[in-house]
Write a protein that holds these residues in place. Structure first.
Motif, PDB file in Angstrom:
ATOM      1  N   ASP A  68      -0.123  -5.270  10.408  1.00  0.00           N
ATOM      2  CA  ASP A  68      -0.473  -4.431   9.272  1.00  0.00           C
ATOM      3  C   ASP A  68       0.357  -4.745   8.036  1.00  0.00           C
ATOM      4  O   ASP A  68       0.102  -4.211   6.971  1.00  0.00           O
ATOM      5  CB  ASP A  68      -0.277  -2.959   9.624  1.00  0.00           C
ATOM      6  CG  ASP A  68      -1.181  -2.525  10.751  1.00  0.00           C
ATOM      7  OD1 ASP A  68      -2.234  -3.140  10.923  1.00  0.00           O
ATOM      8  OD2 ASP A  68      -0.824  -1.559  11.454  1.00  0.00           O
ATOM      9  N   GLN A  69       1.336  -5.606   8.154  1.00  0.00           N
ATOM     10  CA  GLN A  69       2.249  -5.855   7.043  1.00  0.00           C
ATOM     11  C   GLN A  69       1.543  -6.493   5.855  1.00  0.00           C
ATOM     12  O   GLN A  69       1.830  -6.167   4.716  1.00  0.00           O
ATOM     13  CB  GLN A  69       3.413  -6.742   7.500  1.00  0.00           C
ATOM     14  CG  GLN A  69       4.545  -6.777   6.507  1.00  0.00           C
ATOM     15  CD  GLN A  69       5.149  -5.400   6.267  1.00  0.00           C
ATOM     16  OE1 GLN A  69       5.281  -4.589   7.168  1.00  0.00           O
ATOM     17  NE2 GLN A  69       5.493  -5.112   5.027  1.00  0.00           N
ATOM     18  N   ALA A  70       0.583  -7.390   6.096  1.00  0.00           N
ATOM     19  CA  ALA A  70      -0.121  -8.037   4.988  1.00  0.00           C
ATOM     20  C   ALA A  70      -0.876  -7.015   4.146  1.00  0.00           C
ATOM     21  O   ALA A  70      -0.916  -7.112   2.917  1.00  0.00           O
ATOM     22  CB  ALA A  70      -1.082  -9.093   5.528  1.00  0.00           C
ATOM     23  N   ALA A  71      -1.461  -6.026   4.774  1.00  0.00           N
ATOM     24  CA  ALA A  71      -2.168  -4.978   4.033  1.00  0.00           C
ATOM     25  C   ALA A  71      -1.187  -4.106   3.263  1.00  0.00           C
ATOM     26  O   ALA A  71      -1.467  -3.689   2.140  1.00  0.00           O
ATOM     27  CB  ALA A  71      -2.998  -4.135   4.983  1.00  0.00           C
ATOM     28  N   ALA A  72      -0.031  -3.833   3.841  1.00  0.00           N
ATOM     29  CA  ALA A  72       0.968  -3.009   3.156  1.00  0.00           C
ATOM     30  C   ALA A  72       1.564  -3.760   1.969  1.00  0.00           C
ATOM     31  O   ALA A  72       1.877  -3.155   0.946  1.00  0.00           O
ATOM     32  CB  ALA A  72       2.064  -2.598   4.130  1.00  0.00           C
ATOM     33  N   ASP A  73       1.724  -5.081   2.082  1.00  0.00           N
ATOM     34  CA  ASP A  73       2.271  -5.866   0.981  1.00  0.00           C
ATOM     35  C   ASP A  73       1.300  -5.955  -0.187  1.00  0.00           C
ATOM     36  O   ASP A  73       1.712  -6.111  -1.334  1.00  0.00           O
ATOM     37  CB  ASP A  73       2.623  -7.278   1.457  1.00  0.00           C
ATOM     38  CG  ASP A  73       3.816  -7.282   2.401  1.00  0.00           C
ATOM     39  OD1 ASP A  73       4.575  -6.286   2.406  1.00  0.00           O
ATOM     40  OD2 ASP A  73       3.988  -8.273   3.130  1.00  0.00           O
ATOM     41  N   ALA A  74       0.002  -5.873   0.084  1.00  0.00           N
ATOM     42  CA  ALA A  74      -1.003  -5.982  -0.972  1.00  0.00           C
ATOM     43  C   ALA A  74      -1.139  -4.710  -1.788  1.00  0.00           C
ATOM     44  O   ALA A  74      -1.678  -4.732  -2.892  1.00  0.00           O
ATOM     45  CB  ALA A  74      -2.353  -6.345  -0.365  1.00  0.00           C
ATOM     46  N   MET A  75      -0.633  -3.603  -1.277  1.00  0.00           N
ATOM     47  CA  MET A  75      -0.745  -2.331  -1.994  1.00  0.00           C
ATOM     48  C   MET A  75       0.303  -2.250  -3.096  1.00  0.00           C
ATOM     49  O   MET A  75       1.425  -2.739  -2.937  1.00  0.00           O
ATOM     50  CB  MET A  75      -0.567  -1.159  -1.030  1.00  0.00           C
ATOM     51  CG  MET A  75      -1.678  -1.045  -0.016  1.00  0.00           C
ATOM     52  SD  MET A  75      -1.427   0.324   1.117  1.00  0.00           S
ATOM     53  CE  MET A  75      -1.471   1.701   0.013  1.00  0.00           C
ATOM     54  N   PRO A  76      -0.041  -1.633  -4.231  1.00  0.00           N
ATOM     55  CA  PRO A  76       0.959  -1.473  -5.293  1.00  0.00           C
ATOM     56  C   PRO A  76       2.041  -0.494  -4.857  1.00  0.00           C
ATOM     57  O   PRO A  76       1.785   0.409  -4.066  1.00  0.00           O
ATOM     58  CB  PRO A  76       0.158  -0.918  -6.471  1.00  0.00           C
ATOM     59  CG  PRO A  76      -1.049  -0.308  -5.862  1.00  0.00           C
ATOM     60  CD  PRO A  76      -1.330  -1.081  -4.598  1.00  0.00           C
ATOM     61  N   PRO A  77       3.254  -0.670  -5.365  1.00  0.00           N
ATOM     62  CA  PRO A  77       4.330   0.252  -4.957  1.00  0.00           C
ATOM     63  C   PRO A  77       4.064   1.654  -5.490  1.00  0.00           C
ATOM     64  O   PRO A  77       3.482   1.837  -6.543  1.00  0.00           O
ATOM     65  CB  PRO A  77       5.584  -0.358  -5.591  1.00  0.00           C
ATOM     66  CG  PRO A  77       5.083  -1.230  -6.679  1.00  0.00           C
ATOM     67  CD  PRO A  77       3.707  -1.684  -6.285  1.00  0.00           C
ATOM     68  N   ARG A  78       4.517   2.623  -4.738  1.00  0.00           N
ATOM     69  CA  ARG A  78       4.354   4.021  -5.134  1.00  0.00           C
ATOM     70  C   ARG A  78       5.394   4.386  -6.187  1.00  0.00           C
ATOM     71  O   ARG A  78       6.538   3.955  -6.130  1.00  0.00           O
ATOM     72  CB  ARG A  78       4.551   4.952  -3.942  1.00  0.00           C
ATOM     73  CG  ARG A  78       3.451   4.933  -2.976  1.00  0.00           C
ATOM     74  CD  ARG A  78       3.793   5.916  -1.896  1.00  0.00           C
ATOM     75  NE  ARG A  78       2.601   6.341  -1.205  1.00  0.00           N
ATOM     76  CZ  ARG A  78       2.607   7.209  -0.225  1.00  0.00           C
ATOM     77  NH1 ARG A  78       3.730   7.756   0.163  1.00  0.00           N
ATOM     78  NH2 ARG A  78       1.501   7.555   0.370  1.00  0.00           N
ATOM     79  N   ARG A  79       4.961   5.216  -7.113  1.00  0.00           N
ATOM     80  CA  ARG A  79       5.910   5.747  -8.082  1.00  0.00           C
ATOM     81  C   ARG A  79       6.386   7.095  -7.573  1.00  0.00           C
ATOM     82  O   ARG A  79       5.598   7.918  -7.144  1.00  0.00           O
ATOM     83  CB  ARG A  79       5.254   5.909  -9.446  1.00  0.00           C
ATOM     84  CG  ARG A  79       4.982   4.574 -10.097  1.00  0.00           C
ATOM     85  CD  ARG A  79       4.547   4.767 -11.498  1.00  0.00           C
ATOM     86  NE  ARG A  79       3.200   5.343 -11.499  1.00  0.00           N
ATOM     87  CZ  ARG A  79       2.527   5.617 -12.582  1.00  0.00           C
ATOM     88  NH1 ARG A  79       3.031   5.386 -13.759  1.00  0.00           N
ATOM     89  NH2 ARG A  79       1.304   6.127 -12.504  1.00  0.00           N
TER      90      ARG A  79
END
Length: 85
Positions: A68-79
């Motif tokens: 699941d790491q590839a999907a998590a890396d593609a998401m923008p960081p949370r503010r």
């Protein structure tokens, strides 16, 4: 406030589900469940729990192996918002 509203809506949905279940059970009257019905109900509950456990095991396996790491890396960081007082 939105969290409280969500919690209240979940409680309302639970109450409606319990009311529907009680109404359906009461409307059935004194109808008995035969042996085939009991077996079907037990098998349905068993296989539902088996399926839920299998899906949770797959989720944990996927997380530990890093699939699941590839999907998590593609998401923008949370503010992060500052806490409200």
């Amino acid at each position: 406030m939105p969290r409280l509203l969500g919690f209240a809506l979940l409680l309302l949905a639970l109450g409606l589900a319990l009311y529907a279940a009680w109404s359906g059970w009461s409307a059935a009257g004194d109808v008995g469940i035969g042996a085939h019905g009991v077996v079907a109900m037990l098998l349905g509950a068993f296989f539902s729990l088996l399926l839920a456990g299998g899906l949770i095991a797959l989720m944990l396996f996927s997380r530990r192996r890093g699939y699941d790491q590839a999907a998590a890396d593609a998401m923008p960081p949370r503010r992060r918002r500052p806490p409200e007082d």
